[in-house]
Design a protein around this motif. Sequence first.
Motif, PDB file in Angstrom:
ATOM      1  N   ILE B 318     -37.853  12.985  -7.969  1.00  0.00           N
ATOM      2  CA  ILE B 318     -37.669  14.387  -7.930  1.00  0.00           C
ATOM      3  C   ILE B 318     -38.073  14.838  -9.495  1.00  0.00           C
ATOM      4  O   ILE B 318     -38.888  15.797  -9.751  1.00  0.00           O
ATOM      5  N   VAL B 321     -42.463  13.105  -9.722  1.00  0.00           N
ATOM      6  CA  VAL B 321     -43.491  13.396  -9.085  1.00  0.00           C
ATOM      7  C   VAL B 321     -43.470  14.900  -8.361  1.00  0.00           C
ATOM      8  O   VAL B 321     -44.441  15.352  -8.158  1.00  0.00           O
ATOM      9  N   SER B 322     -42.252  15.379  -8.239  1.00  0.00           N
ATOM     10  CA  SER B 322     -42.186  16.677  -7.606  1.00  0.00           C
ATOM     11  C   SER B 322     -42.954  17.762  -8.460  1.00  0.00           C
ATOM     12  O   SER B 322     -43.170  17.615  -9.571  1.00  0.00           O
ATOM     13  N   ASN B 323     -43.361  18.750  -7.600  1.00  0.00           N
ATOM     14  CA  ASN B 323     -44.650  19.728  -7.905  1.00  0.00           C
ATOM     15  C   ASN B 323     -44.036  20.970  -7.292  1.00  0.00           C
ATOM     16  O   ASN B 323     -44.699  21.714  -6.574  1.00  0.00           O
ATOM     17  N   ARG B 324     -42.878  21.437  -7.908  1.00  0.00           N
ATOM     18  CA  ARG B 324     -42.421  22.804  -7.497  1.00  0.00           C
ATOM     19  C   ARG B 324     -43.316  23.744  -7.605  1.00  0.00           C
ATOM     20  O   ARG B 324     -43.988  23.956  -8.493  1.00  0.00           O
ATOM     21  N   ARG B 325     -43.217  24.762  -6.901  1.00  0.00           N
ATOM     22  CA  ARG B 325     -44.233  25.851  -6.928  1.00  0.00           C
ATOM     23  C   ARG B 325     -43.174  27.142  -7.358  1.00  0.00           C
ATOM     24  O   ARG B 325     -42.317  27.360  -6.935  1.00  0.00           O
ATOM     25  N   GLY B 326     -43.584  27.688  -8.475  1.00  0.00           N
ATOM     26  CA  GLY B 326     -42.733  29.083  -9.161  1.00  0.00           C
ATOM     27  C   GLY B 326     -43.167  30.082  -8.140  1.00  0.00           C
ATOM     28  O   GLY B 326     -44.323  30.503  -8.033  1.00  0.00           O
ATOM     29  N   ARG B 327     -42.230  30.696  -7.620  1.00  0.00           N
ATOM     30  CA  ARG B 327     -42.639  31.888  -6.872  1.00  0.00           C
ATOM     31  C   ARG B 327     -42.214  33.155  -7.535  1.00  0.00           C
ATOM     32  O   ARG B 327     -40.989  33.167  -8.099  1.00  0.00           O
TER      33      ARG B 327
END
Lengths: 360, 327
Positions: B318, B321-327
């Motif tokens: 988390i 590596v995690s690659n969250r998308r800002g929405r």
Amino acid sequence: MEEVGNRSNQTNPAAGGSAPRTVLGSSADGTAPALGRLLSRPGFSRLLILAVMFAITAVLQQNFFEPRAVVRNINAFAPLILMTMGQAVVILSGGIDLSAGTALSLLTCVLTTVMRKGDPVTGVYALLVTFVVALATGAINGVGLGYLRIPPVIVTFATSFMWLGIALFLRPTPGGETVDWFKVFYNPASVGGMPGWARAAGAYLPPALVLVLVGCVLWLVIRRMRTGRYIYAVGSNSESAYESGINTARVQMSASIINSLFIFLTALFFVGQNQSGDARMGDPLTLRAIAAAVVGGIALSGGRGSVFYALVGALILSFVNKIIFFANFPNAYQTLFSGVIIIVAIAGSQLSTLVERKAS
Amino acid sequence: MSTVVNRPAAGVARALGAGKKYIIAFGLIVLLFVLGELTVSNFLSLGQFLLTIKLASFIALFALCQMIVIAAGGSGLDLSVGYTATMTAVLTAAIMDGQTSNLWIAVLVALGIGLVVGLLNGLLTAYVRLPPLVVTLAMANILQGVINVYTAGRNITGRPAPVLQIIAAKSTGIFPNILFILLIVAPIVMVLLYRTQLGLRLFGAGSNETAAYLSGVDVKRVRCAAFVISGVLASLIGLLLLGNMGIAFKDMGSNYVMPSIAAVVVGGVSMAGGDGNYLGVILGAVFLQTLTNLLVALGWGDAGKWLGFGIVLFILLIVYVSNRRGR
């Protein structure tokens, strides 16, 4: 049954949003002869392979068509079929679930920990608790796959060890107790105090088959819903799906939870059959289910294939195993053969897909 | 070299350089020792520390296989390292039979096994384009199957050559000899990866496939080679494992697979490929071994170990590596 045309989806990846049903006849442009067209349909070749396997097994197993043998075969095949269908849904959505096998083990451990032999009502508690645990495993995988966007392989690898750890806490060695009526998921006739009609129904409709049918209906319903179409869209092209306003994270979460429902069904069958939980029993099923899905034409890159053909893939692998069983090799060869079969099966499927693509 | 430019900065660690990841890994190790000292009596002692280093060395060596395969990109991972090592150990134990004079045959056999396994993995992943994870998992099954067949009719006999035992099990003064192996291997690896064409090709194939291809790197061959290196290394580590244990048994290597991957993640190596800092990976291995010691000392056994590894890996994924998308 829908068969997502490999080619059309490939030439137009952006069409993923409405892929499942629009492309049914697209490979048949009317110029090729009917037979060639039929043979070139990926689904057909798989059904043909299945028919051949079926025939070989029927010849080798003398009592193949006797009701008892049929039930026994269904019991032997059902777990892989269910696990494959669940795995197929995740792969279609662009993921993969390496934790499926250990999740199955965990569920059997939870079931047998909650249940008390003499107390029938604990069976109901066990069902509820395990259902919640199943959803939780799916949700945690879904968060990792969908919301955090960690590569599927590595995140489910991590969670598989979480499930294994918890399962080992609950049940360091195989065992545990179950309520008597739990056998209803395996053989209703063996449950004491069962009404006559239920026994009769069980004799004609084995619970394993019922569980598989429940799984099929589940997917039929979901496929008709928006989620079903979105799963294909996200799997074939996550970026364009995202840009056309699909909440990709939620779709991948749904796929993961759908998979956990299939795993839950498998766990019911296993505990009904074995009356015990085992923290390690599910391990081999992970890879076999992935391989079966590939044999059934599910593209590991996501978005292409059909869950029902994955079922066909699971049947093919099961029959192959059975045929090898008839060859009467020593037990020690089992792991080796199943490993070789898996490699050959997935490499073969992949090569045939590559060739098909080149040809088109 | 180790900066990841092709993904949007999202995680906390993304903004941090490699140096800061060292500090994180090192901090985690210190934290564990403090926790251990608080909860378990006599956790922090020189003997305990040196034992940790020794056991961590094996994890670190296996992690080298993973790091190379991961660095080559294409979501590479090698789950077959454990059984490759086991197979080498099982087969060579009988060949060596406690004689140093037979060591060279054992080494040749080890190289052969590693080469074949690695080449199969490499061909199937790079050229047939199957996912590395599925291929290497199936390969692990096959190797396990071969071991089962081999051991079906007979007992696993034989002992490692004394030289191997000296290298892998004995100590010089207070320092375990295996540590010296690591101290030799680590600089060589770092030089190979950061100062040679080989390393450049490997990282190039991993970080940007297209760019590497366009600048004349045969990406497929590089990835295939990464698997071959991994297989050969794993096989040689099998010899060391055998030296350490004194005997070979069916599951001797399989428990190292998970830690070897986790060590790479803890070490802050990008799972996307194109990056590989072995020093961080070694710290990761020490961290995981310390965690194991702590969980065992607390009496949580296998269950606690795997749960702990799973949770640590998940959390670090988390963070790193995690690659969250800002929405």
